[in-house]
Design a protein around this motif. Sequence first.
Motif, PDB file in Angstrom:
ATOM      1  N   GLN A   1     -11.228  -0.109  -8.823  1.00  0.00           N
ATOM      2  CA  GLN A   1     -11.105   1.124  -8.873  1.00  0.00           C
ATOM      3  C   GLN A   1     -12.012   1.471  -9.547  1.00  0.00           C
ATOM      4  O   GLN A   1     -12.514   1.136 -10.070  1.00  0.00           O
TER       5      GLN A   1
ATOM      6  N   GLN B   1      -4.773   4.777  -0.363  1.00  0.00           N
ATOM      7  CA  GLN B   1      -4.694   3.708  -0.077  1.00  0.00           C
ATOM      8  C   GLN B   1      -4.997   2.691   0.958  1.00  0.00           C
ATOM      9  O   GLN B   1      -5.583   2.092   1.549  1.00  0.00           O
TER      10      GLN B   1
ATOM     11  N   ALA C   1      -2.871  -3.415  -2.508  1.00  0.00           N
ATOM     12  CA  ALA C   1      -4.120  -1.830  -3.470  1.00  0.00           C
ATOM     13  C   ALA C   1      -4.107  -2.549  -4.721  1.00  0.00           C
ATOM     14  O   ALA C   1      -5.342  -1.722  -5.121  1.00  0.00           O
TER      15      ALA C   1
ATOM     16  N   ILE D   1     -10.231   4.587  -7.227  1.00  0.00           N
ATOM     17  CA  ILE D   1     -10.526   5.010  -5.866  1.00  0.00           C
ATOM     18  C   ILE D   1     -10.849   6.487  -6.057  1.00  0.00           C
ATOM     19  O   ILE D   1     -10.794   7.254  -6.686  1.00  0.00           O
TER      20      ILE D   1
ATOM     21  N   ILE E   1      -8.484  -3.219  -4.331  1.00  0.00           N
ATOM     22  CA  ILE E   1      -8.962  -2.210  -4.035  1.00  0.00           C
ATOM     23  C   ILE E   1      -9.879  -1.840  -5.432  1.00  0.00           C
ATOM     24  O   ILE E   1      -9.377  -1.728  -6.080  1.00  0.00           O
TER      25      ILE E   1
ATOM     26  N   PHE F   1       0.501  -1.277  -0.449  1.00  0.00           N
ATOM     27  CA  PHE F   1      -0.307   0.030   0.252  1.00  0.00           C
ATOM     28  C   PHE F   1       0.472   1.378  -0.111  1.00  0.00           C
ATOM     29  O   PHE F   1       1.051   1.974   1.475  1.00  0.00           O
TER      30      PHE F   1
END
Length: 349
Positions: free
Chosen positions: A153, A133, A148, A155, A151, A128
Motif C-alpha cells: 500500500q 486490486q 488484497a 495502490i 498488496i 479481491f
Amino acid sequence: MKTLIIGPSWVGDMMMSQSLYRTLKAENPAVEIDVMAPAWCRPLLARMPEVNQALPMPLGHGSLAIGQRYQLGKQLRAEKYQHGIVLPNSFKSALVPFFANIPKRTGWRGEMRYGLLNDLRVLDKSAFPLMVQRYVALAYDKQKIQSALDIPQPILWPQLSVTQSEITETTHRFNLNSDRLTIGFCPGAEFGPAKRWPHYHYAELAKNLIEQGYQIALFGSAKDRQAGDDITHTLPTEMQAYCHNLAGSTELEQAVILIASCAAVISNDSGLMHIAAALNKPLIALYGPSSPDFTPPLSNDAKVIRLITGYHKVRKGDAQQGYHQSLIDIQPERVLNELNLLLASKGIK
C-alpha cells in the motif's frame, strides 16, 4: 523484461489498468510494457508514461477469429516478449500471447484458459473485492499475493496529465468562455438510462451553477448527444449559451483535455468518470443500480453519492425515460451542496 499486456476494451477498465502498469514499473523500472487494446484506447495509453507502445487489437470485441489471432501472435514472436499478462477473462483474449510463444503468461482463470495461461490465478472475489486490486495483483508472484491485504500500500492509482498549452488551445477551439470556470457533466452511461441521473436533475443543477457564475460542458459519445440536448433544452433560454453540449463533437483525446480544464466534474458511473478521477478533478460520482464497491472512482478528490446498497442488474429503470428510482431520488440540491464543499476545499469559489 519485455511485457505484453492484453488490455481491456472499456474506457473505465482501461483507466483502472494503469494501476497495474504503474506497479510493474515501480517493481522493476527496466520493464518495457506494450499494451494491446482497441485502437480507440491509444489517446489514453499515450498519456500513461509507463506504456512503451500501444499495439492495436484489430479484432472486434465479440470476434473469436482464431486464425487471425494466430497470425497476430506469430507476428509478435519477433518481439521476444518474456511475460504476457491478460486482463480480460475471455478464452479468446488469451490466444495471442499463447500464439506469440511468450514463456510466462499470467491471468485470472476466466473461461477455459488452462494451457493458454501457465501462470494461472484462481480468483476469490471476496479476497479481491475491487477490480483495481485484481489488476494490480497480477504484477506480483501469485505465492506472494493471496488477497488484497497482501498488496503493498498504497495502490498506485491511475494518473493522467495534460499540459496548460493543450488546455488553452482546445478550450479555444471549442469556444468555451474564458471568463467563466467550467463544470463538466458526464450525463451518459454505457448501458443506458438506468445508470443515468435524470436529465432534468442535471438541468436544475446546471441552472444553479450558471447563476453562481460557472459555465457547463457536457461530455460523452455521439449516443449521449440526445441526453445533452435534453439537459440544454430544459434550461431557460437565456442560460443555454452557458451550457455547451460537446457530446459526440469531440475525439476522446479532446475530451480528456477538456475534462482537465474543468474546475470540477459531475458524472454518472461511466468511463469518463474514471478519466476525471485520473485527472484529479474534484468529482461527484452518482451511482444507482451499479455499485461503487467494485469500480469506485480512484481519487481522494471524489465524492460518491448513492442511496441504495448492493448490485442491481438493471438495464432499464421502471420510471419515466428508463431512469432508476434510486437515481431520481438523488436531489440536485444535495449534489450542489457536495460540489460546493469540494470546490471550497480546493479554494475554488
